[in-house]
Design a protein around this motif. Structure first.
Motif, short mmCIF file in Angstrom:
data_model
loop_
_atom_site.label_atom_id
_atom_site.label_comp_id
_atom_site.label_asym_id
_atom_site.label_seq_id
_atom_site.Cartn_x
_atom_site.Cartn_y
_atom_site.Cartn_z
N VAL A 52 0.83 -1.20 0.00
CA VAL A 52 0.00 0.00 0.00
C VAL A 52 0.87 1.25 0.00
O VAL A 52 0.62 2.20 -0.75
CB VAL A 52 -0.95 0.02 1.21
N GLN A 53 1.91 1.24 0.82
CA GLN A 53 2.80 2.39 0.89
C GLN A 53 3.52 2.62 -0.43
O GLN A 53 3.69 3.76 -0.86
CB GLN A 53 3.83 2.20 2.03
N ARG A 54 3.91 1.53 -1.11
CA ARG A 54 4.55 1.67 -2.41
C ARG A 54 3.58 2.25 -3.44
O ARG A 54 3.96 3.07 -4.28
CB ARG A 54 5.08 0.31 -2.89
N ASP A 55 2.31 1.85 -3.34
CA ASP A 55 1.30 2.39 -4.25
C ASP A 55 1.12 3.89 -4.03
O ASP A 55 1.00 4.67 -4.98
CB ASP A 55 -0.04 1.67 -4.06
N PHE A 56 1.10 4.29 -2.76
CA PHE A 56 1.00 5.72 -2.45
C PHE A 56 2.20 6.48 -3.04
O PHE A 56 2.06 7.57 -3.60
CB PHE A 56 0.96 5.95 -0.93
N SER A 57 3.38 5.89 -2.92
CA SER A 57 4.59 6.53 -3.44
C SER A 57 4.54 6.65 -4.96
O SER A 57 4.93 7.67 -5.53
CB SER A 57 5.83 5.74 -3.03
N ASP A 58 4.04 5.61 -5.62
CA ASP A 58 3.92 5.64 -7.09
C ASP A 58 2.96 6.73 -7.54
O ASP A 58 3.22 7.44 -8.52
CB ASP A 58 3.45 4.28 -7.61
N LEU A 71 1.89 12.38 -9.53
CA LEU A 71 1.38 13.72 -9.29
C LEU A 71 2.48 14.77 -9.45
O LEU A 71 2.23 15.89 -9.92
CB LEU A 71 0.77 13.82 -7.88
N TYR A 72 3.69 14.40 -9.06
CA TYR A 72 4.82 15.33 -9.14
C TYR A 72 5.27 15.53 -10.59
O TYR A 72 5.61 16.64 -11.01
CB TYR A 72 5.98 14.81 -8.30
N GLU A 73 5.24 14.46 -11.37
CA GLU A 73 5.79 14.50 -12.72
C GLU A 73 4.77 14.88 -13.79
O GLU A 73 5.15 15.42 -14.84
CB GLU A 73 6.40 13.14 -13.07
N ASP A 74 3.48 14.60 -13.54
CA ASP A 74 2.48 14.83 -14.58
C ASP A 74 2.24 16.33 -14.80
O ASP A 74 2.06 17.09 -13.84
CB ASP A 74 1.16 14.16 -14.19
N GLU A 75 2.19 16.73 -16.05
CA GLU A 75 2.06 18.15 -16.40
C GLU A 75 0.75 18.76 -15.90
O GLU A 75 0.68 19.93 -15.54
CB GLU A 75 2.17 18.31 -17.93
N GLU A 76 -0.34 17.96 -15.91
CA GLU A 76 -1.65 18.47 -15.51
C GLU A 76 -1.68 18.88 -14.04
O GLU A 76 -2.49 19.71 -13.64
CB GLU A 76 -2.73 17.41 -15.77
N TRP A 77 -0.81 18.26 -13.22
CA TRP A 77 -0.81 18.57 -11.79
C TRP A 77 0.27 19.59 -11.42
O TRP A 77 0.35 20.00 -10.27
CB TRP A 77 -0.58 17.27 -10.99
N ARG A 78 1.05 20.00 -12.39
CA ARG A 78 2.18 20.88 -12.10
C ARG A 78 1.70 22.23 -11.54
O ARG A 78 0.76 22.83 -12.06
CB ARG A 78 3.01 21.09 -13.36
N GLY A 79 2.32 22.68 -10.49
CA GLY A 79 1.97 23.97 -9.90
C GLY A 79 0.90 23.90 -8.83
O GLY A 79 0.64 24.88 -8.13
N LEU A 80 0.24 22.74 -8.70
CA LEU A 80 -0.84 22.61 -7.71
C LEU A 80 -0.34 22.07 -6.38
O LEU A 80 -1.10 21.98 -5.42
CB LEU A 80 -1.94 21.69 -8.26
N ASN A 81 0.93 21.66 -6.34
CA ASN A 81 1.53 21.10 -5.11
C ASN A 81 0.72 19.92 -4.59
O ASN A 81 0.57 19.73 -3.38
CB ASN A 81 1.64 22.17 -4.02
N ALA A 82 0.17 19.14 -5.52
CA ALA A 82 -0.66 18.00 -5.12
C ALA A 82 0.21 16.86 -4.60
O ALA A 82 1.25 16.55 -5.17
CB ALA A 82 -1.50 17.53 -6.30
#
Length: 288
Positions: A36-42, A47-58
């Motif tokens: 489960v923890q590995r899934d959260f990390s993935d 969220l960090y790398e995807d362009e759609e989430w960039r700038g939202l600090n998600a």
């Protein structure tokens, strides 16, 4: 369930605002806590790398009090400060809150004890209404206003109305819907609506000849507020004022003048103007 399906399972629930307990999730997915923890990390990496989430600090964050993981797009401290600021703003315009909303805010998890005490003291200044609001009706009306769809309404008095909804406002601690029916603008309290239905029939203001159109004289400094809050049919400058024809009900007009009388003067309809003058005379006579 393979890993891609598992990631989608977790990701979908996080997007829907769910708070996920790691142990409960491990049991549901038949995996161990480390997986489960590995899934959260993935998902966090995505969220960090995807362009759609960039700038939202998600990112997925852990709540020590609730012992759950959730998707956060703002730092927790900022979200709590935003909630407190919002409560102050609401208290200034609508010092009434429904019991369900009161309980939701009261049970909100605050990391700061000072924040928790501040919110508790703020909530005590609200009047709690136990009346059950049909929240879905707000969404239906808002959706029809946005799409310019007509609606059918059944009032608690048994009347059946076919209307064009144009606005929702809070007036004197009550939610009101403004609508057009038979080329007349009127308003109704949400609590007086027993049932409503959306239609797929569009309306346009150009096809209407409003018989009780309100004309206001508005100060230039206040024009931006009015022009963004209401539907403006026409406007022009005159003597450092803006004269505008506005789609608003009498209830909205009187409430606006009551609050911002220094910036607004009613010009038409004359019957509304006379009614307002008589109302003001009645108030003045109480002090003579």
């Amino acid at each position: 369930m393979n890993k891609p399906e598992r990631l989608l399972y977790i990701y979908t629930r996080l997007l829907n605002g769910k708070h996920l307990n790691k142990s409960t999730l491990a049991q549901a997915l038949n995996i161990n806590l480390r997986s489960v923890q590995r899934d959260f990390s993935d998902i966090n990496n995505f969220l960090y790398e995807d362009e759609e989430w960039r700038g939202l600090n998600a990112k997925i964050v852990y709540d020590n009090i609730l012992e759950t993981h959730s998707l956060q797009t703002f730092p927790l401290k900022i979200r709590q400060q935003m909630l407190i600021t919002l409560l102050y703003q609401i208290k200034g315009t609508l010092p009434v809150v429904h019991e369900d909303i009161y309980k939701f805010i009261e049970q909100y998890s605050f990391s700061s004890t000072n924040h928790k005490v501040l919110v508790h003291n703020l909530l005590k200044k609200f009047h709690i209404k136990e009346r059950d609001y049909n929240y879905s009706s707000f969404i239906q009306v808002a959706r029809c206003i946005d799409a310019k769809y007509n609606m059918t309404i059944t009032t608690r008095a048994g009347a059946h109305l076919y209307v064009s909804p144009i606005n929702i406002h809070v007036i004197d601690d009550e939610f009101w819907m403004t609508y057009i029916k038979d080329d007349l603008i009127d308003a109704i309290k949400f609590e007086d609506i027993a049932h409503l239905n959306e239609t797929s029939i569009n309306y346009t203001f150009a096809d209407m000849t409003i018989k009780n159109m309100i004309t206001l004289s508005i100060s230039v400094s206040f024009w931006q507020y009015v022009s963004t809050e209401y539907n403006i049919i026409s406007s022009y400058d005159k003597d450092d004022k803006i004269i505008a024809q506005i789609l608003m009900s009498k209830v909205e007009c009187f409430a606006l003048i009551k609050k911002y009388y220094k910036h607004i003067k009613i010009i038409a309809p004359e019957a509304y103007r006379d009614e307002l003058i008589n109302h003001l005379k009645t108030i003045i006579n109480q002090y003579l």
